[in-house]
Design a protein around this motif. Structure first.
Motif, short mmCIF file in Angstrom:
data_model
loop_
_atom_site.label_atom_id
_atom_site.label_comp_id
_atom_site.label_asym_id
_atom_site.label_seq_id
_atom_site.Cartn_x
_atom_site.Cartn_y
_atom_site.Cartn_z
N GLU A 1 -42.73 -5.73 43.22
CA GLU A 1 -41.75 -6.57 43.90
C GLU A 1 -41.59 -6.20 45.37
O GLU A 1 -41.47 -7.08 46.23
CB GLU A 1 -40.39 -6.44 43.19
N ARG B 1 -40.89 -3.62 37.22
CA ARG B 1 -40.67 -3.72 38.67
C ARG B 1 -41.78 -4.50 39.37
O ARG B 1 -42.20 -4.17 40.47
CB ARG B 1 -40.55 -2.31 39.27
N GLU C 1 -43.66 -8.61 39.98
CA GLU C 1 -43.72 -10.06 39.80
C GLU C 1 -45.00 -10.40 39.05
O GLU C 1 -46.05 -9.81 39.31
CB GLU C 1 -43.73 -10.76 41.17
#
Length: 294
Positions: A274, A155, A157
């Motif tokens: 994220e 979950r 980036e």
């Protein structure tokens, strides 16, 4: 019901009394009476079912149980204080940004790139944390994490920062009277092991078509920084990422006895949750680091 949850007052009284080895001085520090401190400690002892202090010749001493609990109590109080400070700054003009990093990577790569961040973003207070093991960013309230791996975090980036190549390094004096004509010659030195890369020496030799029973033998260190210091002190030869040893190599404090470099399959990444991608403090930090990727 939390039947085994002591009061913060009790923990504070115990910690202060243990630090001063005096109920009276603890009471003065906490602006309480000596009897109030003594009562709080007695209630804590009753809950724990262990004595925390003993009086020997009119002097206060921690019991073995007290010494163990003191360490835990200090962790709890520190966590409560840190959480309180975090909430005090939450959503205000000044914000805390929690950043987790590998220890040696943080010291050698990240910290030099933080210069000037405070002047551009005076409202963001960085809280740099060391993390060597995998963790849950949400559970530990970490907004940005630097890690070594294959570029995936649940979950989150991930932004790649750099690749890695491992090189053997040792103190110049370690090679006195010794010729290094092939990789296996290094086994005449002590092979310093990395706890986070237990297969490193085996892979380094194997990539050159060499095999030795010594690949896993030698003192083991938790961090690359400790391995570098051990190599510099003449304890043996370490296998470390070149960029982490570059300072010592440039200064001549370490040398590369055999030029082969093992390219790692994984790399170094920066990750952020994220759902926090658009938070101003997170975006400001991400943009700052991206501008400084070599």
């Amino acid at each position: 019901m939390r039947r085994h949850l002591p009061s913060l007052n009790g923990l504070q009284c115990f910690e202060a009394a243990a630090r001063h080895l005096s109920f009276t001085r603890a009471a003065d520090e906490l602006s309480l009476t000596q009897s109030a401190v003594s009562k709080q400690v007695a209630q804590l002892e009753a809950m724990l079912q262990h004595p925390l202090f003993r009086r020997i010749r009119k002097r206060l001493h921690l019991t073995p149980e007290g010494a163990v609990y003191l360490s835990e109590a200090r962790k709890i109080l520190a966590q409560v204080e840190m959480s309180t400070r975090y909430m005090q700054s939450y959503g205000g003009e000044s914000q805390v940004l929690n950043v987790a990093t590998l220890p040696t990577f943080g010291a050698r790569w990240l910290i030099p790139r933080l210069k000037g961040f405070r002047f551009r973003h005076p409202d963001i207070n960085l809280n740099i944390l060391h993390r060597s093991e995998p963790f849950d960013m949400a559970q530990e309230r970490v907004e940005v994490a630097f890690f070594f791996g294959h570029g995936a975090w649940p979950r989150a980036e991930c932004i790649k920062l750099l690749d890695e190549e491992l090189v053997a390094v040792c103190a110049p004096g370690a090679l006195e009277g010794m010729a290094v004509d092939e990789p296996l010659d290094l086994t005449r030195l002590v092979l310093l092991q990395s706890a986070t890369r237990p297969e490193a020496w085996h892979d380094w030799f194997a990539a050159q078509g060499q095999y030795t029973e010594h690949s896993y033998h030698g003192p083991r260190f938790d961090t690359f920084y400790m391995s570098l210091r051990a190599a510099q002190a003449g304890c043996g030869v370490a296998l470390v990422p070149r960029f982490l040893a570059q300072e010592e190599l440039d200064e001549g404090k370490l040398v590369v006895p055999w030029s082969f470099a093992l390219r790692s399959r994984d790399g170094y990444y920066m990750a952020y949750p994220e759902h926090m991608a658009e938070l101003d403090k997170v975006r400001a930090f991400i943009d700052w680091i991206r501008e400084r990727i070599d």
